[in-house]
Design an enzyme around this catalytic site. Structure first.
Site, PDB file in Angstrom:
ATOM      1  N   PRO A 246       2.187  -9.782  -8.954  1.00 33.68           N
ATOM      2  CG  PRO A 246       0.821 -10.843 -10.531  1.00 33.68           C
ATOM      3  CD  PRO A 246       0.785 -10.126  -9.196  1.00 33.68           C
TER       4      PRO A 246
ATOM      5  N   GLY B 267      12.244  -3.340   0.434  1.00 28.29           N
ATOM      6  CA  GLY B 267      12.033  -2.365  -0.625  1.00 28.29           C
ATOM      7  C   GLY B 267      12.933  -2.503  -1.835  1.00 28.29           C
ATOM      8  CD  GLU B 268      18.361  -3.304  -1.489  1.00 29.74           C
ATOM      9  OE1 GLU B 268      18.812  -4.335  -2.006  1.00 29.74           O
ATOM     10  OE2 GLU B 268      19.036  -2.551  -0.780  1.00 29.74           O
TER      11      GLU B 268
ATOM     12  NE  ARG C 189       4.902  -8.605   2.037  1.00 28.40           N
ATOM     13  CZ  ARG C 189       5.097  -7.562   2.828  1.00 28.40           C
ATOM     14  NH1 ARG C 189       6.260  -7.423   3.442  1.00 28.40           N
ATOM     15  NH2 ARG C 189       4.168  -6.651   3.005  1.00 28.40           N
TER      16      ARG C 189
ATOM     17  CD  GLU D 124      -1.446  -2.444   1.704  1.00 24.43           C
ATOM     18  OE1 GLU D 124      -2.171  -3.442   1.582  1.00 24.43           O
ATOM     19  OE2 GLU D 124      -0.303  -2.493   2.196  1.00 24.43           O
TER      20      GLU D 124
ATOM     21  CD  GLU E 260       6.756  -3.966  -7.552  1.00 23.82           C
ATOM     22  OE1 GLU E 260       7.078  -4.952  -6.855  1.00 23.82           O
ATOM     23  OE2 GLU E 260       6.784  -2.798  -7.133  1.00 23.82           O
TER      24      GLU E 260
END
Length: 429
Positions: A342, A316-317, A275, A65, A344
């Protein structure tokens, strides 16, 4: 009356859920920093910085989000160059990503708990001119306080799964009046619009604009860290199998599949991105049991010996590593439920595979499979066979990516359409 009952029961609910809530925060780390913001207490520095800024308050729960919120804020800034924002998040991982990526015209805070006195304190400090809630984050006291202050409330990227709709329907007498107070509801697809109408949202305020999550059409490029690792630790010609946003049990399956595939593709390399990064030690243990040499991303500058696999232990990478992959498995879909985004990986030009549990991305997953843009598997055996086929057939990989991008084309411009509706609403309020 409904809100009175909600506030009377709220402390009881907090006591019931507090142990698991605190355990999760402790496990993920960083829970002490700025904890007071969760109960509506802000430092003098923040109070001074936010005072009189005519702020747009955007609320996003976690990492996915937050990415949507940042994209939407950038589009709003393009339409309103003097825009200043507060972005609130619930999770520590979302907060860390937001702080890392937020521009200088945006302040990042933890979201206040939806208890009447806490929410009123937060409103006094933030004093927003409008509120944008990402996806389905509609809370009774937040909406009530915004309505009392005549502050417009926008629900952006308001996707709603059939399962969520069924859950809300049980409490329609309670949630219906809350949803009717929303000023604007921007939904990804027509089915979402019907679900929000069924739950009480005002039809005239619902607009189908596409999914902001899939409105990413810039080709992903390797991060400097990824490029350095590939140059020093592996051969650039090696095929790379990447497991993105994996959950417990999926790393074990991917490690077994990887070991099996290496008999046919001996130079295959594995990248795992759990995750939740706090699980890295657990994943390392799984890899050691299979005699696989693993190295963490944060220790990958100069590996002592060439590894078999890489563990992404940062937040975040992941999108920057997709560009290095040959195949991508989308996590939270084989052992866990819900699935991960999926899009990205597809937009990085990579073929994707996922398990049967893509509930959070159901319409997209179904469309990708139906149009030959992704492969859905039901077991480790199917996953191994599909991956072996794709590794041996590069033309099949290219065809899958082309088909997948065509599916995503319908969502192009969703961010801009949402931003325009938000700005137009502000002109009428």
């Amino acid at each position: 009356m409904i809100r009175l009952i909600y506030n009377l029961l709220w402390p009881i609910g907090l006591l019931l859920f507090l142990p698991s809530y605190l355990a999760k925060m402790f496990r993920r780390g960083g829970y002490r920093k700025n904890f007071g913001q969760r109960v509506g207490f802000y430092s003098t520095e923040y109070r001074q910085r936010l005072h009189g800024k005519n702020l747009t308050w955007i609320h996003a729960v976690s990492v996915g989000e937050v990415v949507i919120a940042l994209k939407l804020a950038e589009q709003l800034r393009a339409l309103q160059p003097d825009l200043k924002c507060v972005l609130t998040t619930t999770t520590t991982t979302g907060h860390a990503l937001a702080q890392k990526r937020a521009p200088d015209w945006m302040d990042v805070l933890y979201a206040p708990l939806d208890f009447w006195p806490v929410m009123r304190r937060a409103f006094r400090v933030i004093a927003p001119q409008r509120i944008i809630l990402i996806e389905a984050e509609v809370w009774p006291n937040l909406v009530a306080e915004a309505t009392r202050r005549k502050t417009p409330i926008i629900l952006a990227n308001a996707r709603l799964s059939p399962r969520s709709e069924r859950r809300f329907r049980r409490f329609k007498i309670f949630v219906g009046p809350i949803f009717r107070q929303l000023d604007l509801v921007c939904v990804p697809i027509l089915e979402d619009a019907e679900r929000w109408k069924n739950l009480g949202a005002t039809p005239s305020q619902i607009h189908v604009v596409g999914n902001i999550k899939y409105d990413v059409f810039n080709q992903s490029i390797l991060s400097s860290a990824a490029r350095r690792f590939i140059e020093t630790a592996i051969d650039v010609t090696q095929p790379i199998l990447l497991g993105g946003s994996t959950h417990r049990g999926e790393e074990k399956i991917l490690a077994d599949v990887f070991c099996a595939l290496r008999s046919e593709f001996p130079n295959l390399f594995l990248v795992l991105a759990p995750r939740h990064v706090e699980r890295v030690k657990e994943v390392e243990s799984e890899l050691r049991q299979r005699n696989l040499r693993a190295i963490r991303r944060t220790a990958a500058e100069k590996p002592a010996q060439l590894p078999d696999c890489l563990l992404i232990d940062t937040t975040g990478e992941l999108p920057h590593w997709y560009a290095a992959a040959t195949l991508v498995f989308v996590g939270k879909s084989l052992h866990a439920r819900g699935g991960q985004n999926p899009a990205e990986a597809i937009l990085a030009g990579k073929p994707v595979l996922f398990g049967p549990h893509m509930e959070n991305f159901g319409p997209l997953a179904s469309s990708l499979v139906a149009n030959g843009g992704a492969i859905q598997v039901n077991s480790a055996t199917e996953l191994r066979r599909s991956m072996a086929h794709l590794l041996a057939n590069p033309e099949e990989r290219e065809k899958m990516v082309a088909n997948a991008r065509q599916v995503l084309e319908t969502h192009r411009g969703a961010t801009g359409r949402t931003a325009t509706l938000v700005v137009d609403l502000s002109k009428t309020k």
